[in-house]
Write an enzyme that holds these catalytic residues in place. Structure first.
Site, short mmCIF file in Angstrom:
data_model
loop_
_atom_site.label_atom_id
_atom_site.label_comp_id
_atom_site.label_asym_id
_atom_site.label_seq_id
_atom_site.Cartn_x
_atom_site.Cartn_y
_atom_site.Cartn_z
N THR B 175 0.82 -1.21 0.00
CA THR B 175 0.00 0.00 0.00
C THR B 175 0.86 1.26 0.00
O THR B 175 0.34 2.36 -0.17
CB THR B 175 -0.93 0.03 1.22
OG1 THR B 175 -0.14 -0.09 2.41
CG2 THR B 175 -1.94 -1.11 1.16
N ASP B 312 0.14 -2.71 19.24
CA ASP B 312 0.08 -2.37 17.82
C ASP B 312 0.70 -1.01 17.54
O ASP B 312 0.21 -0.25 16.70
CB ASP B 312 -1.38 -2.42 17.30
CG ASP B 312 -1.45 -2.45 15.78
OD1 ASP B 312 -0.40 -2.68 15.14
OD2 ASP B 312 -2.55 -2.24 15.23
#
Lengths: 169, 568
Positions: B175, B312
């Site tokens: 991406t 995360d």
């Protein structure tokens, strides 16, 4: 929304959860009777003096016509017993004084850095530039009274049952 | 693959771009991108990724006169995260999922659109996003959702070659915008929520042949492998080869220092994201910055921001390189506002840790030891950790102004999260997060307790109503002094922001946010000077460029690309 690649077991669990999520937070009340709950809402509870349901009632407080599809039984019960605790931040009361000195009290419906949108006490929708305001305060105290001790346990159960039945059009 | 040549290419070229020599973008031009302020030649503006433009036509005094120059509507739904390139009057921009559009940068009229057909079975965690292109010579380079690298002719939109980068069925994707260095094109892979083994790879710019590949998760016996411990046998889904699915994705573009011949890349979260019991140890090189030899891909140094991450806290932020004076001596510095909430200064020649300081509320750590390793302070079960999973900042780019000597960072302030790890079994192509998370909106009367069922800031995109309000966190642009880590000024927003920042030599910064305002802020004071309501959230990095001596500011909001300029 992106597509999710779930195996059958995960998918079944997710669907089951979504179908029943409003019943997972059951609260402490026993199952009530929705028809009797409507009587409480329109009578002893006087809920329509502030709220609106299916076109009936006031616009001061949030419209409850779909409350049963967006809130759980436990959440509705907490709103009735401890309104300050369960009030959603977006619904917090606002007090405004414009640069011209006009006082406006209402309920916040949206806000960004430069503007605020409210429903005032008469239910009118207003959008205001913050730069035009002399005072703008958001209260964390709900205008809704607690029904703790005001309704019997049966009335509370019935009222919650009725509110849960309101799924919108 | 299809190409859509559009009528009128030649005429438009003559009208708007005919005054510009359209010479190939050589490596020399890329290495000296700062000398071409009219252009935006790569994702970060130049190899230092400082997103500082020397353009000065738009100033704090006249920015209030900005008006709309043109709009391009992509007609593709979903968040538009791309950063355009501008080369001598032509803009190249990607739109979801993997289209490339060439536009006249003066009028917005389209020359051509290249459409890439992804494998329909592609797996991506967070939307069919693409963040941009690289250019070298007369060729554009784009990574695809199904993990290919494609070369496209700048003049015609014809594809030139397509190379396999990874297996999209196993959760790999691309991406990020590639980075062109010398005669190679460098990409990293996404897929950190799918148990990939991340890597960065370089490809021959002419042929698409792979030159080198650096795995961000070391194999047994390689340096760093000692940070992958053995899980206890009783641990659910204990895998002695957890490193094989250790993630370490690289989904945002890196930077390059030609003088050191080092490329720098931020590495993402570990897999599984939230359940550290399945992968004891520091889990290198996840949540780290790595410095690689640009010619060989050999590791020169690394610094790990969040060892054994369970939050995360991807460290995929673009590395910002700056030559500064540090304690009286010149320093080749790396400046980094990390998702974990700390601002860092590193020596980019050696990787030495020089400074670390929170720029938002942080309670997952309490400080640093002498080596620069964070002293972690896990919160009790049920209590919020700050910052939340979206972090103090995220993938959108900051900017460093060498004039102001300030770093401008889009931040999420006062957002907490209750984290919890749960066992998760690795299955190819399936989510490997292992978490049970809930955002924390504090009660007004009891801030240590959450408001039950309160709407919280969603990870995915939202509509125009901010129904979670700033009670659950809000956005800001912070001006950080790299010498101290102190926040010099703060521009507070009610809603959060996923917009990057561009700064200019006229001491302006431009940024957006989820509210949909493109905002011009005084870089010296943090004062808003101008804004325009673009009607939808901005989830990208604004740029500025000039054509025929007229400066433009461009940014996407919703499905549209807006370009502003001063009146002619």
């Amino acid at each position: 929304m992106p597509p999710f690649k779930l195996d059958e077991a995960d998918l079944a669990g997710l669907v089951a959860y979504l179908r029943n999520m409003n019943t997972l937070d059951r609260g402490s009340l026993k199952a009530g009777d929705a028809a009797r709950g409507q009587v409480v809402l329109e009578g002893k509870g006087a809920c329509l003096s502030c709220h609106r349901v299916n076109g009936k009632g006031s616009r001061k407080a949030p419209d409850l016509s779909d409350i049963g599809s967006i809130r759980s039984a436990g959440s509705i019960e907490r709103s009735l017993v401890e309104p300050d605790v369960q009030m959603m931040p977006i619904n917090r009361p606002v007090h405004i004084v414009t640069r011209e000195g006009k006082v406006i009290d209402g309920r916040r419906v949206n806000e960004d850095t430069y503007t605020v949108q409210i429903a005032d006490q008469e239910g009118r929708l207003l959008s205001l530039l913050k730069s035009d305001l002399r005072e703008f305060s958001v209260s964390t105290k709900s205008n809704m009274p607690s029904y703790k001790g005001e309704l019997t346990p049966n009335e509370m159960s019935d009222l919650v049952a009725y509110l849960l039945s309101l799924k919108g059009q | 693959m299809k190409r859509y040549p559009l009528f009128g290419f030649t005429l438009l070229t003559l009208l708007s771009c005919g005054l510009h020599a359209q010479n190939p973008v050589t490596y020399d031009r890329l290495a000296n991108a700062a000398k071409e302020p009219r252009n935006w030649l790569m994702y970060g503006g130049d190899y230092f990724s400082d997103r500082f433009s020397p353009l000065t036509q738009i100033t704090p005094a006249n920015v209030k006169n900005l008006s709309l120059a043109w709009v391009y509507q992509s007609a593709v739904a979903g968040s538009w995260e791309s950063t355009p390139l501008v080369v001598d009057g032509i803009m190249y921009v990607t739109q979801r999922p993997n289209d490339v559009v060439a536009l006249d940068a003066v009028t917005g009229r389209v020359f051509w659109i290249y459409h890439y057909n992804n494998d329909p079975k592609v797996t991506v965690c967070c939307g069919a996003n693409n963040r941009g292109l690289a250019i070298l010579g007369d060729t554009l380079y784009m990574g695809t959702l199904d993990a290919h690298l494609v070369a496209i002719d700048t003049k015609s939109g014809h594809p030139l070659w397509k190379s396999d980068v990874a297996d999209s069925k196993a959760g790999y994707s691309i991406t990020m915008a590639p980075l062109a260095v010398k005669d190679e094109v460098i990409v990293g892979v996404g897929g950190g929520e799918y148990g990939i083994r991340g890597f960065i790879a370089a490809f021959d710019a002419k042929t698409g042949t792979q030159r080198w590949k650096f795995y961000t998760i070391p194999a047994p016996g390689e340096p760093g492998s000692e940070t992958w411990g053995n899980c206890k046998a009783a641990t659910a889904y204990c895998d002695p080869e957890a490193w094989k699915h250790g993630a370490g994705s690289a989904w945002v573009t890196g930077s390059f220092d030609p003088s050191l011949n080092l490329i720098y890349w931020g590495i993402g979260n570990v897999g599984p994201d939230y359940n550290g019991d399945q992968r004891p140890g520091d889990n290198l090189y996840t949540c780290s910055v790595i410095a690689l030899d640009a010619d060989t891909g050999k590791l020169k140094w690394h610094y790990q921001f969040t060892p054994h991450d369970e939050y995360d806290y991807d460290s995929v932020q673009v590395p910002v390189l700056a030559d500064i004076t540090w304690k009286g001596a010149p320093l080749k510095a790396m400046l980094w506002a990390n998702r974990n909430g700390n601002f860092y200064v590193l020596d980019r020649a050696s990787g030495k840790f020089l400074l670390g300081k929170p720029f938002v509320k942080v309670n997952w750590m309490s400080g640093f030891d002498d080596s620069g390793k964070p002293i972690q302070t896990p919160q009790p079960p049920g209590m919020p950790t700050y910052p939340a999973v979206q972090g103090g900042t995220n993938w959108y780019s900051p900017s460093y102004s060498p004039r102001m000597r300030l770093m401008y960072v889009s931040a999420w302030e006062d957002e907490g999260e209750i984290f919890g790890g749960v066992p998760v079994e690795y299955k190819e192509g399936l989510n490997f997060g292992g978490g049970n998370l809930s955002l924390f909106v504090p009660r007004a009367d009891a801030p240590s307790k959450p408001i039950p069922n309160a709407p919280t800031i969603p990870n995915l995109r939202r509509g125009p109503i901010n129904n979670w309000t700033d009670a659950g966190g809000h956005g800001a642009v912070l001006a950080i002094d790299p010498l101290t880590g102190a926040v010099k000024w703060r521009f507070r927003m009610t809603d959060v922001t996923d917009s990057g920042v561009v700064s200019t030599a006229s001491d302006l910064i431009f940024t957006g946010g989820r509210e949909g305002y493109l905002q011009a802020i005084d870089a010296r004071t943090g004062t808003l000077i101008w804004k325009a309501n673009l009607g939808a959230q901005m989830i990208n990095n604004p740029i500025t460029y000039s054509v025929n001596g007229r400066q433009y500011v461009a940014a996407m909001a919703g499905l549209s690309l807006f370009t502003f300029a001063l009146p002619n």
